[in-house]
Design a protein around this motif. Structure first.
Motif, mmCIF file in Angstrom:
data_model
loop_
_atom_site.group_PDB
_atom_site.id
_atom_site.type_symbol
_atom_site.label_atom_id
_atom_site.label_comp_id
_atom_site.label_asym_id
_atom_site.label_seq_id
_atom_site.Cartn_x
_atom_site.Cartn_y
_atom_site.Cartn_z
ATOM 1 N N TYR A 50 5.372 14.844 10.632
ATOM 2 C CA TYR A 50 4.212 14.108 11.116
ATOM 3 C C TYR A 50 4.562 12.663 11.475
ATOM 4 N N VAL A 51 3.787 12.096 12.383
ATOM 5 C CA VAL A 51 3.732 10.651 12.536
ATOM 6 C C VAL A 51 2.772 10.146 11.455
ATOM 7 N N LEU A 52 3.216 9.218 10.670
ATOM 8 C CA LEU A 52 2.383 8.619 9.618
ATOM 9 C C LEU A 52 2.056 7.185 10.003
ATOM 10 N N GLY A 53 0.858 6.778 9.651
ATOM 11 C CA GLY A 53 0.487 5.429 10.055
ATOM 12 C C GLY A 53 -0.621 4.837 9.228
ATOM 13 N N TRP A 54 -0.942 3.613 9.571
ATOM 14 C CA TRP A 54 -2.014 2.862 8.905
ATOM 15 C C TRP A 54 -2.938 2.267 9.965
ATOM 16 N N PHE A 55 -4.232 2.383 9.710
ATOM 17 C CA PHE A 55 -5.269 1.728 10.478
ATOM 18 C C PHE A 55 -6.065 0.879 9.504
ATOM 19 N N ARG A 56 -6.876 -0.005 10.044
ATOM 20 C CA ARG A 56 -7.760 -0.790 9.192
ATOM 21 C C ARG A 56 -9.089 -1.020 9.897
ATOM 22 N N GLY A 104 -6.970 9.412 5.129
ATOM 23 C CA GLY A 104 -7.287 9.176 3.731
ATOM 24 C C GLY A 104 -8.664 8.550 3.600
ATOM 25 N N GLN A 105 -9.042 8.272 2.357
ATOM 26 C CA GLN A 105 -10.376 7.742 2.088
ATOM 27 C C GLN A 105 -10.422 6.216 2.228
ATOM 28 N N LEU A 161 0.837 -1.189 0.000
ATOM 29 C CA LEU A 161 0.000 0.000 0.000
ATOM 30 C C LEU A 161 0.881 1.251 0.000
ATOM 31 N N SER A 162 0.393 2.263 -0.672
ATOM 32 C CA SER A 162 1.072 3.559 -0.691
ATOM 33 C C SER A 162 0.090 4.644 -0.274
ATOM 34 N N CYS A 163 0.614 5.675 0.331
ATOM 35 C CA CYS A 163 -0.206 6.829 0.715
ATOM 36 C C CYS A 163 0.589 8.086 0.399
ATOM 37 N N ILE A 164 0.066 8.855 -0.539
ATOM 38 C CA ILE A 164 0.718 10.109 -0.928
ATOM 39 C C ILE A 164 0.040 11.249 -0.183
ATOM 40 N N THR A 165 0.834 12.068 0.476
ATOM 41 C CA THR A 165 0.309 13.192 1.247
ATOM 42 C C THR A 165 0.614 14.502 0.536
ATOM 43 N N SER A 166 -0.238 15.482 0.753
ATOM 44 C CA SER A 166 -0.014 16.804 0.171
ATOM 45 C C SER A 166 -0.702 17.852 1.026
ATOM 46 N N LEU A 177 -0.122 -12.658 3.892
ATOM 47 C CA LEU A 177 -1.464 -12.172 4.211
ATOM 48 C C LEU A 177 -2.394 -13.298 4.597
ATOM 49 N N LYS A 178 -3.284 -12.973 5.525
ATOM 50 C CA LYS A 178 -4.265 -13.928 6.028
ATOM 51 C C LYS A 178 -5.664 -13.385 5.763
ATOM 52 N N SER A 179 -6.640 -14.267 5.811
ATOM 53 C CA SER A 179 -8.019 -13.830 5.569
ATOM 54 C C SER A 179 -8.445 -12.779 6.586
ATOM 55 N N GLU A 180 -7.922 -12.858 7.786
ATOM 56 C CA GLU A 180 -8.289 -11.889 8.815
ATOM 57 C C GLU A 180 -7.662 -10.513 8.587
ATOM 58 N N ASP A 181 -6.807 -10.383 7.597
ATOM 59 C CA ASP A 181 -6.274 -9.075 7.227
ATOM 60 C C ASP A 181 -7.230 -8.319 6.300
ATOM 61 N N THR A 182 -8.291 -8.986 5.864
ATOM 62 C CA THR A 182 -9.266 -8.337 4.999
ATOM 63 C C THR A 182 -9.901 -7.144 5.710
ATOM 64 N N ALA A 183 -9.807 -5.969 5.091
ATOM 65 C CA ALA A 183 -10.313 -4.739 5.708
ATOM 66 C C ALA A 183 -10.110 -3.576 4.743
ATOM 67 N N VAL A 184 -10.698 -2.453 5.094
ATOM 68 C CA VAL A 184 -10.342 -1.201 4.445
ATOM 69 C C VAL A 184 -9.179 -0.605 5.231
ATOM 70 N N TYR A 185 -8.112 -0.271 4.515
ATOM 71 C CA TYR A 185 -6.911 0.260 5.146
ATOM 72 C C TYR A 185 -6.864 1.764 4.944
ATOM 73 N N TYR A 186 -6.639 2.480 6.049
ATOM 74 C CA TYR A 186 -6.628 3.931 6.042
ATOM 75 C C TYR A 186 -5.246 4.449 6.414
ATOM 76 N N CYS A 187 -4.803 5.428 5.675
ATOM 77 C CA CYS A 187 -3.582 6.148 5.990
ATOM 78 C C CYS A 187 -3.940 7.312 6.919
ATOM 79 N N THR A 188 -3.059 7.613 7.855
ATOM 80 C CA THR A 188 -3.303 8.716 8.770
ATOM 81 C C THR A 188 -2.021 9.500 9.008
ATOM 82 N N ALA A 189 -2.185 10.786 9.267
ATOM 83 C CA ALA A 189 -1.053 11.667 9.559
ATOM 84 C C ALA A 189 -1.377 12.468 10.810
ATOM 85 N N LEU A 190 -0.452 12.470 11.761
ATOM 86 C CA LEU A 190 -0.678 13.101 13.063
ATOM 87 C C LEU A 190 0.470 14.027 13.405
#
Length: 115
Positions: free
Chosen positions: A32-38, A106-107, A20-25, A85-98
């Protein structure tokens, strides 16, 4: 205007990999602290990984040893390499900046792991 745009999600078989990639602007994200949630269907959004401006990294126990977060400040981009990857990794992944009281999201990008 601050924007975070994720990409790289998709459908993958169990055991496979995605990056996954997340481009910030819109701001100086090198501070910032950058991260991923799901968020999986019917579940709360959960922390996956984060990386500070100095390179300090944290992972959730569920992904430690399988996922790797990195950032390229010159490209205003944060990555999440996902292996085994495992089936339990299935999710929407969100990028975040703090940074301080500023928190942006992100969306989201869908990751589906088929067993």
């Amino acid at each position: 205007q601050v924007r975070l745009v994720e990409s790289g999600g998709g459908l993958v078989q169990a055991g496979g990999s995605l990056r996954l990639s997340c481009i910030t602007s819109g701001d100086t994200f090198s501070n910032y602290v950058l991260g991923w949630f799901r968020q999986a269907p019917g579940k709360e959004r959960e922390f996956v990984a984060s990386i500070s401006w100095s390179g300090r990294i944290s992972y959730s126990n569920s992904v430690k040893g399988r996922f790797a977060i990195s950032r390229q400040n010159a490209l205003n981009t944060v990555y999440l390499q996902m292996n085994s990857l495992k089936s339990e990794d299935t999710a929407v992944y969100y990028c975040t900046a703090l940074f301080g009281s500023s928190n942006y999201w992100g969306q989201g990008t869908q990751v589906t792991v088929s067993s």
